[in-house]
Each structure stands twice: as C-alpha cells, then as structure tokens.
Design an enzyme around this catalytic site. Sequence first.
Site, PDB file in Angstrom:
ATOM      1  N   CYS A  15       1.060  -1.311  -0.052  1.00  0.00           N
ATOM      2  CA  CYS A  15       0.184  -0.008   0.078  1.00  0.00           C
ATOM      3  C   CYS A  15       0.850   1.291  -0.102  1.00  0.00           C
ATOM      4  O   CYS A  15       0.514   2.135  -0.705  1.00  0.00           O
ATOM      5  CB  CYS A  15      -1.121  -0.018   1.090  1.00  0.00           C
ATOM      6  SG  CYS A  15      -0.282  -0.672   2.591  1.00  0.00           S
ATOM      7  N   HIS A  69      -0.504   7.752   4.345  1.00  0.00           N
ATOM      8  CA  HIS A  69       0.362   6.714   4.199  1.00  0.00           C
ATOM      9  C   HIS A  69       1.679   6.988   3.696  1.00  0.00           C
ATOM     10  O   HIS A  69       2.440   6.387   3.226  1.00  0.00           O
ATOM     11  CB  HIS A  69      -0.079   5.295   3.808  1.00  0.00           C
ATOM     12  CG  HIS A  69       0.644   4.400   4.191  1.00  0.00           C
ATOM     13  ND1 HIS A  69       0.308   2.880   3.792  1.00  0.00           N
ATOM     14  CD2 HIS A  69       1.737   4.220   4.986  1.00  0.00           C
ATOM     15  CE1 HIS A  69       1.011   1.941   4.559  1.00  0.00           C
ATOM     16  NE2 HIS A  69       1.886   2.788   5.320  1.00  0.00           N
TER      17      HIS A  69
END
Length: 296
Positions: A15, A69
């Site tokens: 991710c 992120h």
Amino acid sequence: EEGLILTSFYAQPVCGVSHAALMTGSYPIRVAEPNNIKQLHTVPHPKEITIAETLKDAGYATALIGKWHLAGGPKKPDNSYDPNLMPNAQGFDYFYGTPRFNGFTVYVDDTPVRSKIFRNETVVVEAVQSWDHITQDYTREALQWIEQKKDQPFFLYLAHNLPHVPVGASEAFKGKSKYGPYGDTIEEIDWSSGQILAKLKEQNLDENTLIIFTSDNGPWISYGNHAGQTPYREAKGTGFDGGTRSACITRMPGEIPSGSVSHQAFCSVDLLPTFARLAGARLPGNPIDGVDVWDI
C-alpha cells in the site's frame, strides 16, 4: 455497466509504495525521499510534485479523505508527524483521515496499533478504537466537500482505510454478508460509492466528472477470507500479478463508452499525466514514469 472495466490495471505490491506511485506519477524507486534514503513505505520528499499540486495549479479544489500513508512513522516522544510531509503541504486544500495504515490484525482489539485521525493539521481523534464507522465517516465528509465545491473544478481522492485490516462495518452492514467480516466491509464501500454517484447526479455534475475506482494492491491472503481472493499468482507483497494487478473501473458518461472492457495494460503512475491532460495542467518539471492513457 456504466463505464469501462480495465482488466490489466497495475498498482504496486504493497500500500505505501502504491500511494506514492499514484500521487507522483513515478515508480516508487524513482521517488526522492527525505534524507536521501529509501524506506519500505515510500515517503515522498516535500519537493516531489503530486497529483494534488498539479491540479491545484490548474485551478482545482483538492481534497484527500482517507488514508495518506506518505508521511512515514510518527516521531517520538509525542507521536507527531512532520507537517511538511502531510497532505496539506503536498497540494491538498482539505484533509480528513489517517496518516498511516490501521494495523496488522483482522480485529482491532488484537493489535496495539491505534491510528490518529486528522482534520487538516489538527488531530480530531487521538486513537481509533474501532473501525466500524470509518467508511460512514469518510462518505459523509466526501459528500459535504462535494457540496461545498460543486461550483468549481475539483479533485477528490477518497482513499478508504478499509479493507486493509483491521476490518470493520457499521450496524447497517455488520453480519450481513455471506462472506463474513471482509464481505461486510466491501459491501459498505460499495454503498459509499453509490452515495458519491448519487451526490454527483444531484448536483448535476455527473456528466462532467471522471470517476476511477481501484485499489492499491492485490489481496493479503495471509488473512484467509478476511482479505479477498485473486485468480492470479501470489498476492500482496509480491511482484506477481496477484500482488500488483488491481480492479479498475472508470466512468465518465459521454466520454467513456458504457458497458465496455479493455485488456490494455497500464499502471497507476499513468493517472497523473492523464489527469493533467484533461485538466489542462502542466506536468511536473522533474522526470516521471507515467504517460497519458486517455486514449485507452
């Protein structure tokens, strides 16, 4: 049924690097990072140019609702994040969401990880104790923001934390899917997508909005039926198709033929130059790997 299914869309195997590729239009190995190091989850240097910065320069309102992120881990001793690496410093006018992933276990009670939730640069939730309502929260934020920005060009990056573990679902969806907790999670994300589409139609934005629905990697098969399935070799964390090939649906009535399918391969790094073309925006001055794939 209303758009184009792309069967050979490629993201990255995990991710964090996938978010970096999507945002910068570059393969993660090219992306510069603070202190000239390479980390497992790419942290774009503040001088890297993101999709949000590219579109903002072309007059677009920009928002990230969901998982960022791209700011690295929290700094000790106060578990804060470098504001220069957060969304508001990387081209997003508005941010509501988490700076990182939400844990490593199927259920939140089985992990010590507790994520913060930010509204722009302010922490509004110090530690998420349950993920059951996060999809509802993000959907509400997205609908409100679309309502606010309906009279100008906008770019909304809605990056649901789920179905990354820990999974969760609200009362309306919990226990309803035959596929268990993961199925509940996915059905609520489907509901969220429907809410977005309905809002665009309500505001007469439907015909002039490009929607792309995709994911950041293949399923995490170490979690059994809590992470999805793939017909391809291997899964998340590998460079095989099971790790990098993601679902992708695009929709723009009048521009993209409905009920169509393409097997042409392309990658998440191609979205930045494609968006730039459609918005009449200038590409970043630094080299990128993506190419304009609007013809696909």
